[in-house]
Design a protein around this motif. Structure first.
Motif, PDB file in Angstrom:
ATOM      1  N   MET A 180       0.830  -1.201   0.000  1.00 18.48           N
ATOM      2  CA  MET A 180       0.000   0.000   0.000  1.00 18.48           C
ATOM      3  C   MET A 180       0.869   1.256   0.000  1.00 18.48           C
ATOM      4  N   GLU A 216      -5.877  -4.680   6.781  1.00 19.19           N
ATOM      5  CA  GLU A 216      -5.855  -3.738   5.660  1.00 19.19           C
ATOM      6  C   GLU A 216      -6.268  -2.341   6.113  1.00 19.19           C
ATOM      7  N   ASP A 217      -7.239  -2.264   7.023  1.00 16.84           N
ATOM      8  CA  ASP A 217      -7.669  -0.965   7.534  1.00 16.84           C
ATOM      9  C   ASP A 217      -6.624  -0.358   8.476  1.00 16.84           C
ATOM     10  N   ARG A 225     -12.878  -0.214   5.507  1.00 12.95           N
ATOM     11  CA  ARG A 225     -13.775  -0.900   4.558  1.00 12.95           C
ATOM     12  C   ARG A 225     -14.295  -2.241   5.049  1.00 12.95           C
ATOM     13  N   SER A 284      -3.481  -0.755   7.986  1.00 11.60           N
ATOM     14  CA  SER A 284      -2.512  -0.239   7.024  1.00 11.60           C
ATOM     15  C   SER A 284      -2.977   1.090   6.442  1.00 11.60           C
ATOM     16  N   ARG A 285      -4.272   1.206   6.171  1.00  5.63           N
ATOM     17  CA  ARG A 285      -4.812   2.482   5.682  1.00  5.63           C
ATOM     18  C   ARG A 285      -4.575   3.598   6.688  1.00  5.63           C
ATOM     19  N   PHE A 327      -9.420   8.805   6.085  1.00  3.20           N
ATOM     20  CA  PHE A 327      -9.348   7.423   6.572  1.00  3.20           C
ATOM     21  C   PHE A 327     -10.738   6.802   6.483  1.00  3.20           C
ATOM     22  N   CYS A 357      -1.017   4.781   6.479  1.00  2.00           N
ATOM     23  CA  CYS A 357      -0.795   5.584   5.276  1.00  2.00           C
ATOM     24  C   CYS A 357      -1.345   6.994   5.446  1.00  2.00           C
ATOM     25  N   VAL A 358      -2.556   7.101   5.976  1.00  2.18           N
ATOM     26  CA  VAL A 358      -3.208   8.401   6.123  1.00  2.18           C
ATOM     27  C   VAL A 358      -2.447   9.280   7.118  1.00  2.18           C
ATOM     28  N   ARG A 376       1.294   4.145  -3.104  1.00  2.00           N
ATOM     29  CA  ARG A 376       1.084   5.572  -2.881  1.00  2.00           C
ATOM     30  C   ARG A 376       2.339   6.393  -3.176  1.00  2.00           C
TER      31      ARG A 376
END
Length: 332
Positions: A1, A193-194, A272, A196-197, A269, A200-201, A5
């Motif tokens: 991820m 996965e969330d 999902r 990880s999001r 953010f 990133c954010v 980006r």
């Protein structure tokens, strides 16, 4: 991820769990430093803009293996890493903390301002890092503390010592959704996965929005009693029933977490996943791999059993460092 980006990524890992690869989940190769977090040197950090720090003994049973070792790795090495980062000009330090900080938190929703009440060496080590590293914050060094809910979901090094991952594994292999506690404690959960999001954010957010702050990572509606998760799993895996272990009793770890702050401060953010979809993903992955009880309850995937086997075989010493004669980790 991170690569998707546009970031340049270098990993650092002691590779204690390299033998715990799950299925044929793809691994994207990045430059990596094979080193224990306790042995990081200033030269390892020169030139980096940010550190995403996730290294440590990763759950409560591991923490109980040797509490002092947990404090050495999870606490002292983390604070030392933050100091080195500050000294070498790394401006952002994003620490993977935990909702375990709240420990015996009761049934009310807990925010980032709620008191800490950890009940394990793992939880206490996370609290101590937050407290010490926050004091390092200044105009040139910006720490952030992501208090992740309990993780779940499919990944290349999937862990089975996490509640949803574990319940689905028992259901798939035995037809029983097997509970080792009485099922009453609250637990917030979040897909890897969330998580990880969120990293990133936060990495990309303006410093003034996130500087020296803590964020609960997850979704407020994704708080469940353990027995509710068991019911979701029983509904997801056909022909299964819920069963309690003979010694199943209450768990002191009980916390229900409000995760609204991160989406309020960082609306980009957008998690999902939910528990039902996660259980379906795990079911499909376990069936594809053909997972067995001896895999997830044995040394291949159970973190505490894996380390005990490495110790018994003399591949790591009592401080969980690779023995001198082991040139590279053994892949099972």
């Amino acid at each position: 991820m991170l690569l998707a980006r546009g970031h340049e990524v270098v990993g650092l890992d002691s590779d204690l769990f390299l033998g715990s690869r799950f299925g044929d989940q793809p691994i994207i190769e990045v430059p990596s430093i094979r080193k224990d977090i306790r042995d990081v040197e200033a030269n390892d950090l020169v030139g980096f803009d940010a550190i995403l720090h996730l290294a440590g003994l990763s759950n409560d049973p591991l923490g109980d293996l040797n509490p002092e070792l947990t404090y050495d790795i999870n606490y002292r090495a983390s604070v030392r890493l933050a100091n080195l980062a500050k000294e070498t000009g790394v401006r952002r330090f994003i620490f993977s903390s935990s909702c375990s900080n709240y420990g015996a938190g009761g049934d009310d929703f807990l925010t980032e301002e709620s008191p800490f009440n950890p009940v394990t060496p793992y939880g206490r080590s996370k609290v101590m890092v937050e407290q010490d590293v926050s004091r390092l914050a200044d105009d040139d060094f910006s720490p952030v503390f992501l208090r992740n809910a309990t993780a779940y979901g499919v990944s290349p090094f999937l862990r089975f010592d996490l509640v949803l991952n574990n319940l689905v594994a028992w259901a798939v292999t035995t037809g029983r959704v097997y509970l080792k506690s009485d099922g009453t404690p609250w637990r917030p959960i979040v897909h890897i996965e969330d998580i990880s999001r969120a990293f990133c954010v936060v990495l990309e957010a303006p410093v003034e929005k996130i500087h020296n702050q803590a964020f609960n990572v997850g979704r407020t509606e994704e708080n469940y009693r353990i027995r509710e998760l068991a019911e979701i799993v029983a509904q997801t895996v056909p022909g299964t029933r819920i069963e309690y272990a003979p010694d199943a009793g209450p768990d002191k770890r009980n916390y229900r977490v409000d995760c609204s702050k991160i989406q309020r401060v960082l609306p980009q953010f957008q998690p999902r996943w939910d528990a039902r979809r996660g259980a379906q993903e795990l079911l499909a992955a376990y069936q594809q791999v053909g997972i067995r009880v001896e895999d997830f309850e044995g040394p291949r995937f159970k973190r505490i059993a894996h380390l005990k086997e490495l110790l018994a075989q003399g591949k790591v010493d009592e401080n969980l460092r690779w023995a001198a004669h082991v040139e590279s980790p053994i892949v099972f």
